[in-house]
Scaffold this motif. Structure first.
Motif, PDB file in Angstrom:
ATOM      1  N   ASP A 126       0.831  -1.204   0.000  1.00  0.00           N
ATOM      2  CA  ASP A 126       0.000   0.000   0.000  1.00  0.00           C
ATOM      3  C   ASP A 126       0.868   1.258   0.000  1.00  0.00           C
ATOM      4  O   ASP A 126       2.004   1.229   0.464  1.00  0.00           O
ATOM      5  CB  ASP A 126      -0.874  -0.019   1.261  1.00  0.00           C
ATOM      6  N   ASP A 127       0.304   2.360  -0.505  1.00  0.00           N
ATOM      7  CA  ASP A 127       0.982   3.670  -0.496  1.00  0.00           C
ATOM      8  C   ASP A 127       2.366   3.573  -1.132  1.00  0.00           C
ATOM      9  O   ASP A 127       3.305   4.258  -0.700  1.00  0.00           O
ATOM     10  CB  ASP A 127       1.113   4.211   0.938  1.00  0.00           C
ATOM     11  N   ASP A 146       0.445   5.099  -4.760  1.00  0.00           N
ATOM     12  CA  ASP A 146      -0.189   6.035  -3.828  1.00  0.00           C
ATOM     13  C   ASP A 146      -0.927   7.151  -4.560  1.00  0.00           C
ATOM     14  O   ASP A 146      -0.515   7.591  -5.633  1.00  0.00           O
ATOM     15  CB  ASP A 146       0.862   6.644  -2.906  1.00  0.00           C
ATOM     16  N   GLU A 169      -4.519   3.975  -6.990  1.00  0.00           N
ATOM     17  CA  GLU A 169      -5.612   4.386  -6.100  1.00  0.00           C
ATOM     18  C   GLU A 169      -5.777   5.894  -6.109  1.00  0.00           C
ATOM     19  O   GLU A 169      -4.886   6.625  -6.530  1.00  0.00           O
ATOM     20  CB  GLU A 169      -5.429   3.842  -4.678  1.00  0.00           C
TER      21      GLU A 169
HETATM   22 CA    CA Z   1      -3.229   3.623   0.236  1.00  0.00          CA
END
Ligand code: CA
Ligand code: C2E
Ligand code: CA
Ligand code: CA
Length: 278
Positions: free
Chosen positions: A178-179, A201, A235
């Motif tokens: 994630d990110d 991200d 995202e």
């Molecule tokens: Ca994220």
């Protein structure tokens, strides 16, 4: 000046006291909300290039009376107090029960659910065993459970993280980073981790269409994914321009307000109705 200084100290002390009070109050609130089942999950859809629904990310919500408390506000307190451990197991249980229920219908059987995991959760010595237990108890298909971990989390204790990730993948679970790109971590260390997906991200997605440097970063992540045989999802896709730019660059998976907001299960239902039986 001395007078003013003393005044300042009082002011800061007061502020600190207020903050400590707010933290304690939130911590107690989380404890109660856990007991009273006041948390719920919303699900944000993820799509492929054809606009087909691939799955969802589970995001926690806390409706506290009139107020909707943001996870950005209470997750850090759940983490520092350790309450994220029981809360995290509750979240995983809910997500796995949902997966198991989808698995019973042909149209939804291939959907996956991504669940966010905090550092404190992965550090729990029982984490892998608990996840195994939750999977078994819910009879959810492990292949469709995806855990979202962050770089900073993994690098805290790389050998231990790697070993836990390996054990989770042996259960069949997928792991997403994630990110991705925000942690400035060593690529050398990251590429040696057992991963399935990189999640670009939103800070890199937001300037797409205006900032060529952001586009270069996104392209680099897409190429990295290609070369390492990792899936890549973008995202925070909020606009048509961002979406089209990503498509042109070869991005294959998308999540963001432009496509769909996080929503309740009921709100998700019409989208599920459109799924073709695989
Ligand atoms: Ca994220
Ligand atoms: P995250 O994991 O990076 O989650 C993505 C956040 O971006 C979510 O905020 C989501 O609602 C929001 N988002 C989605 N699409 C867009 C978009 O197009 N534009 C913008 N500006 N935002 C978008 P949310 O739900 O408020 O969650 C914030 C953070 O709280 C999450 O960031 C995650 O770190 C944490 N969090 C949320 N749910 C959980 C959970 O169940 N467990 C844990 N451990 N952390 C969670
Ligand atoms: Ca996430
Ligand atoms: Ca984030």
């Amino acid at each position: 000046a001395k007078q003013a200084g003393r005044h300042q100290v009082c002011y800061y002390n007061h502020r600190l006291q207020e903050q400590a009070h707010k933290r304690a109050e939130l911590e107690e609130g989380i404890r109660l909300a856990l007991e009273q089942q006041a948390f719920r999950l919303v699900y944000q859809p993820q799509f492929d290039q054809q606009g087909q629904l691939l799955g969802v990310e589970a995001l926690i919500r806390w409706q506290r009376g009139e107020e909707l408390v943001s996870p950005a506000e209470f997750i850090p307190i759940a983490e520092s107090s350790g309450l994220i451990v029981p809360l995290g197991y509750w979240i995983l249980t809910q997500a796995c029960q949902q997966l198991a229920s989808w698995a019973q219908q042909p149209a939804t059987a291939a959907l996956r659910i991504a669940v966010n995991i905090s550092a404190r959760q992965l550090q729990d010595a029982q984490f892998v065993d608990q996840v195994r237990h939750i999977l078994l108890a819910s009879s959810a298909p492990a292949q469709q459970l995806e855990l979202e971990l962050t770089e900073s989390l993994l690098l805290q204790d790389l050998p231990v993280s790697r070993s836990k990730m390996q054990q989770l993948r042996e259960l069949g679970i997928r792991i997403s980073l994630d990110d991705f790109g925000t942690g400035f971590s060593s690529l050398h260390q990251l590429v040696h981790l057992p991963l399935d997906q990189l999640k670009i991200d939103q800070s890199f997605v937001a300037p797409l269409g205006q900032d060529t440097k952001a586009a270069a970063v996104v392209q680099t992540i897409l190429d990295l994914g290609d070369n390492l045989s990792l899936e890549v999802i973008a995202e925070g896709v909020e606009t048509e321009v961002q979406y089209q730019t990503l498509l042109k660059m070869g991005c294959e998976q998308f999540q963001g307000y432009y496509l769909a907001r996080p929503m309740s299960l009921e709100a998700l239902e019409p989208l599920l109705q459109t799924l073709k039986i695989q």
